[in-house]
Design a protein around this motif. Structure first.
Motif, short mmCIF file in Angstrom:
data_model
loop_
_atom_site.label_atom_id
_atom_site.label_comp_id
_atom_site.label_asym_id
_atom_site.label_seq_id
_atom_site.Cartn_x
_atom_site.Cartn_y
_atom_site.Cartn_z
N GLY A 99 0.83 -1.21 0.00
CA GLY A 99 0.00 0.00 0.00
C GLY A 99 0.86 1.25 0.00
N ALA A 100 1.92 1.24 0.82
CA ALA A 100 2.82 2.39 0.87
C ALA A 100 3.47 2.61 -0.49
CB ALA A 100 3.87 2.19 1.96
N LEU A 101 3.93 1.51 -1.12
CA LEU A 101 4.54 1.62 -2.45
C LEU A 101 3.51 2.11 -3.46
CD1 LEU A 101 6.71 -1.61 -2.59
CD2 LEU A 101 7.50 0.74 -2.46
N GLY A 102 2.27 1.62 -3.33
CA GLY A 102 1.20 2.05 -4.23
C GLY A 102 0.93 3.53 -4.09
N ILE A 103 0.96 4.03 -2.84
CA ILE A 103 0.73 5.46 -2.63
C ILE A 103 1.87 6.28 -3.22
CG2 ILE A 103 0.78 7.22 -0.82
CD1 ILE A 103 -1.25 5.80 0.68
N VAL A 104 3.12 5.81 -3.02
CA VAL A 104 4.27 6.56 -3.53
C VAL A 104 4.23 6.61 -5.06
CG1 VAL A 104 6.77 6.59 -3.74
CG2 VAL A 104 5.72 6.12 -1.54
N THR A 105 4.00 5.45 -5.70
CA THR A 105 3.94 5.44 -7.17
C THR A 105 2.75 6.27 -7.65
OG1 THR A 105 2.74 3.35 -7.02
CG2 THR A 105 5.07 3.21 -7.54
N GLY A 106 1.65 6.20 -6.92
CA GLY A 106 0.46 6.95 -7.31
C GLY A 106 0.68 8.45 -7.20
N MET A 107 1.37 8.87 -6.13
CA MET A 107 1.60 10.29 -5.93
C MET A 107 2.54 10.84 -7.00
SD MET A 107 1.71 10.54 -1.80
CE MET A 107 2.45 12.12 -1.61
N THR A 108 3.54 10.05 -7.37
CA THR A 108 4.45 10.48 -8.43
C THR A 108 3.66 10.66 -9.73
OG1 THR A 108 5.86 8.83 -7.41
CG2 THR A 108 6.76 10.00 -9.28
N TRP A 109 2.81 9.70 -9.98
CA TRP A 109 2.03 9.71 -11.21
C TRP A 109 1.06 10.90 -11.23
CZ3 TRP A 109 -1.10 4.88 -13.27
CH2 TRP A 109 -1.13 4.94 -14.66
N ALA A 110 0.36 11.08 -10.08
CA ALA A 110 -0.61 12.16 -9.99
C ALA A 110 0.07 13.52 -10.15
CB ALA A 110 -1.35 12.10 -8.66
N ASN A 111 1.27 13.64 -9.60
CA ASN A 111 2.00 14.90 -9.69
C ASN A 111 2.29 15.23 -11.15
OD1 ASN A 111 3.12 17.11 -8.50
ND2 ASN A 111 5.16 16.21 -8.35
N PHE A 112 2.55 14.20 -11.94
CA PHE A 112 2.86 14.42 -13.36
C PHE A 112 1.59 14.68 -14.17
CE2 PHE A 112 3.54 12.83 -17.67
CZ PHE A 112 4.62 13.62 -18.04
N THR A 113 0.54 13.88 -13.93
CA THR A 113 -0.62 13.97 -14.80
C THR A 113 -1.66 14.97 -14.31
OG1 THR A 113 -1.56 12.09 -13.64
CG2 THR A 113 -0.44 11.64 -15.70
N TRP A 114 -1.90 15.03 -13.00
CA TRP A 114 -2.93 15.92 -12.49
C TRP A 114 -2.33 17.20 -11.90
CZ3 TRP A 114 -5.28 11.30 -9.38
CH2 TRP A 114 -5.83 10.40 -10.29
N GLY A 115 -1.01 17.25 -11.82
CA GLY A 115 -0.36 18.47 -11.36
C GLY A 115 -0.25 18.60 -9.86
N THR A 116 -0.71 17.61 -9.12
CA THR A 116 -0.58 17.68 -7.67
C THR A 116 -0.47 16.25 -7.12
OG1 THR A 116 -1.82 18.11 -5.64
CG2 THR A 116 -3.10 17.98 -7.66
N PRO A 117 0.36 16.05 -6.11
CA PRO A 117 0.53 14.68 -5.62
C PRO A 117 -0.69 14.15 -4.88
CG PRO A 117 1.85 16.21 -4.35
CD PRO A 117 1.29 16.99 -5.49
N TRP A 118 -1.54 15.03 -4.36
CA TRP A 118 -2.69 14.55 -3.60
C TRP A 118 -3.91 15.38 -3.95
CZ3 TRP A 118 -2.37 10.18 -0.75
CH2 TRP A 118 -3.52 9.81 -0.06
N THR A 119 -4.96 14.73 -4.42
CA THR A 119 -6.20 15.46 -4.65
C THR A 119 -7.29 14.79 -3.85
OG1 THR A 119 -6.79 14.03 -6.49
CG2 THR A 119 -5.59 16.03 -7.03
N ASN A 120 -8.41 15.48 -3.71
CA ASN A 120 -9.52 14.92 -2.94
C ASN A 120 -10.28 13.92 -3.83
OD1 ASN A 120 -11.34 14.39 -1.00
ND2 ASN A 120 -12.49 16.27 -1.24
N ASP A 121 -9.66 12.79 -4.05
CA ASP A 121 -10.21 11.79 -4.95
C ASP A 121 -10.62 10.58 -4.12
OD1 ASP A 121 -9.96 11.00 -8.09
OD2 ASP A 121 -9.65 9.26 -6.79
N PRO A 122 -11.81 10.01 -4.34
CA PRO A 122 -12.25 8.89 -3.50
C PRO A 122 -11.28 7.71 -3.48
CG PRO A 122 -13.77 9.27 -5.32
CD PRO A 122 -12.86 10.44 -5.28
N LYS A 123 -10.61 7.45 -4.59
CA LYS A 123 -9.66 6.34 -4.61
C LYS A 123 -8.48 6.62 -3.67
CE LYS A 123 -11.26 3.35 -7.65
NZ LYS A 123 -11.41 3.57 -9.08
N LEU A 124 -8.02 7.88 -3.69
CA LEU A 124 -6.92 8.26 -2.81
C LEU A 124 -7.35 8.19 -1.36
CD1 LEU A 124 -5.50 11.32 -4.76
CD2 LEU A 124 -4.42 9.14 -4.44
N ASN A 125 -8.57 8.71 -1.10
CA ASN A 125 -9.06 8.66 0.28
C ASN A 125 -9.24 7.22 0.73
OD1 ASN A 125 -9.09 11.40 0.35
ND2 ASN A 125 -11.24 11.59 -0.16
#
Lengths: 224, 358
Positions: free
Chosen positions: B214-240
């Motif tokens: 899960g921790a690795l998934g969050i790290v890879t996800g945050m890197t990805w989100a930072n590139f595609t959505w412009g922010t490492p964390w958004t108020n997204d139900p999947k992230l929550n």
């Protein structure tokens, strides 16, 4: 003795205990009032209008903390030996059901107090009182069902306040999110029960599931 | 050696799958795509000279690609295409003077290359017009056939670009985490119904490895989100949902830590594990219905099966899922064996006298 009878006796016992220790109930009521007062004075600094979303969040967070504090003592106010004695007399299902029923009543009382104090001090954005009352009622029930079970778990681990909070907050989130969403509907005066029926059914199902889960899992917990 | 293969074949299989996913995920290039087109505006009747910049193409003068402008039923061919470099070309269009649109109309730029396949940029050029249509909808024969790139490559998608490869690492990590959590949940039920201590160890270690993933998934996800959505964390139900899962199971470990007696710890944490898992599952299935998500398959975004997970990504993706799940199971089994050995050692320390007698 059947289950309903056992639950009735145990709830009566809870009420009697509460009556003998009136300061506990008074304490938790004061907790609500003080919390709202702190919010009121903090917000009053800038004399700004309180946004509906902020009111909504503050109301439910206040209720959450009140509920955690009120229900945390469910399984620790009586000593271990006496609990053991109840277990020899009653079925475990009756014990957890009675706690849930009693806590539900307590929560309804506390929600009413919180709502009254909030409305008096901070005003109220509610436009549809019928819907909001149902939401608050079901929310209070959900809080009490979930926290009764969590307090039974936390009681086994020494019942410190931190444990109660960290165990309950992640699992209470789905409930809170549904309640916030439902409350937003109730702020609109034109809202009807048809608009919120889907969410209300979800909330009811969640409440029912919490009862069922506690009913199944509690017997494993109390046996020492 | 043969015996080892026979007994531990799944370890080799999962390592092989993971290696395949890691290597193939990075090795193959992205398909060709159009990065920029200029000018972006033109009017009807104009001779439009489009400068097109592409990505991952290798244009050569002896193999000139075909270039088209396409807007719904309208279809124009380039009269002349000049190759400036392997990734730059100029296409000249004679836009008809009767588009039949009152106002502006967006056109896609489509390139049909023998090597890179058919690729396009959506709404790249906006054409303005006011004259009524003369019935002609295309300036050349509609000979456009969509064909894929000649070589193995991953789809080129705007916003995602090269980060599409993260699909092979980010998503399988979540798959593996959920599978391990199911494992932990099942073990908790098994413990309560059998009181076998082994299941308790199983439940704990499955949750532990799930948290690691899960921790690795969050790290890879945050890197990805930072590139595609412009922010490492958004108020997204999947992230929550991910964050709540982590909080729940971290609380589970705190609960385990605060109980000292082994039987009681096993029982209480099994009860909490079951309780929390069921609510967590409801959370990740109910919550997305309450709000939109930026993730594929939610809030009007196309799901994997539609086009994101197309046939070029699929084999590598499934290899990664199998690889990560297998590795997770392996780490879990090592941790279980380690815990059991520790328990055994502890028992020997606790009962030196009995062990001496027997």
């Amino acid at each position: 003795m059947n289950l309903a009878q056992e639950v009735r006796y145990l709830v009566a016992k809870e009420l009697l205990l509460e009556w003998r220790q009136k300061y506990a109930l008074g304490g938790i009521a004061l907790y609500v009032v003080s919390t709202v007062f702190v919010i009121y004075t903090s917000l009053n600094q800038g004399n700004e209008e309180l946004a509906k979303t902020t009111w909504n969040v503050l109301f439910w967070i206040t209720l959450l903390f009140t509920a955690v504090n009120a229900i945390a003592k469910s399984f620790t106010q009586e000593n271990r030996e006496r609990n053991l004695y109840y277990y020899t007399l009653m079925s475990p299902q009756a014990v957890i059901l009675s706690k849930m029923v009693y806590n539900a009543g307590l929560m309804i009382l506390l929600t009413a107090i919180a709502l009254a104090v909030f409305t008096v001090m901070l005003g109220s954005p509610v436009g549809q009182w019928a819907i909001f009352s149902v939401v608050v009622l079901l929310g209070g029930l959900g809080f009490s069902f979930l926290l009764s079970m969590i307090s039974a778990i936390a009681a086994k681990a020494g019942n410190n306040a931190t444990l109660m909070a960290i165990l309950s907050f992640p699992v209470i989130l789905p409930l809170i999110l549904i309640l916030l969403k439902l409350s937003r509907f109730a702020f609109v005066a034109e809202a009807t029960f048809e608009d919120v029926s889907g969410l209300l059914v979800t909330l009811l199902a969640l409440d029912a599931m919490l009862v069922a889960l506690s009913f199944i899992l509690f017997p494993y917990l109390w046996r020492d | 050696m043969l015996n080892l293969l026979r007994k531990r074949w799944w370890k080799f299989v999962s390592v092989a799958f993971l290696l395949v996913a890691l290597v193939a995920g990075m090795y193959f290039p992205l398909s060709s795509g159009i990065t920029a087109v200029g000018p972006e505006k033109a009017t009807e009747g104009q001779k439009l000279s489009l400068a097109i910049t592409t990505y991952n193409t290798n244009f050569e003068n002896n193999k000139v690609p075909k270039v088209y402008l396409r807007g719904n039923e309208l279809f124009f061919c380039a009269n002349a295409v000049t190759i400036l470099s392997p990734v730059n070309l100029t296409a000249v269009f004679n836009i008809p003077d009767s588009l039949g649109t009152n106002g502006t109309k967006p056109f896609n730029v489509v390139i049909d290359d023998a090597v890179g396949g058919t690729f396009f940029l959506r709404s790249a050029v906006v054409l303005a017009g006011s004259n009524p249509s003369n019935g002609a909808t295309h300036t050349c024969a509609k000979d456009l056939e969509i064909h894929a790139s000649a070589n193995m490559s991953y789809p080129y998608r705007e916003i995602l670009y090269e980060s599409i490869r993260n699909l092979f690492y980010h998503v399988p990590l979540w798959f593996a985490m959920l599978l391990l959590l199911v494992c932990s949940f099942g073990s908790s039920i098994a413990y309560l119904s059998s009181n076998n201590m082994l299941y308790d160890v199983f439940a704990k270690e499955a949750a532990y490895v799930a948290m690691l993933f899960g921790a690795l998934g969050i790290v890879t996800g945050m890197t990805w989100a930072n590139f595609t959505w412009g922010t490492p964390w958004t108020n997204d139900p999947k992230l929550n949902g991910a964050a709540v899962g982590m909080l729940t199971y971290l609380a589970y470990f705190v609960l385990r830590g605060s109980l000292t007696q082994r039987d009681q710890r096993a029982k209480v944490s099994a009860v909490y594990g079951i309780f929390a898992f069921i609510i967590y599952i409801i959370f990740i299935f109910v919550l997305p219905r309450l709000s939109d998500s930026l993730h594929p398959g939610n809030g009007g975004n196309p799901a994997f099966s539609n086009y994101d997970l197309d046939n070029r990504l699929r084999p590598v993706f499934y290899a990664a899922v199998i690889g990560f799940t297998g590795i997770g199971y392996w780490i879990m089994s090592l941790r279980i064996r380690y815990t059991l050995l520790l328990d055994k050692q502890q028992e020997q320390i606790d009962t030196p006298y009995e062990s001496m007698v027997s």
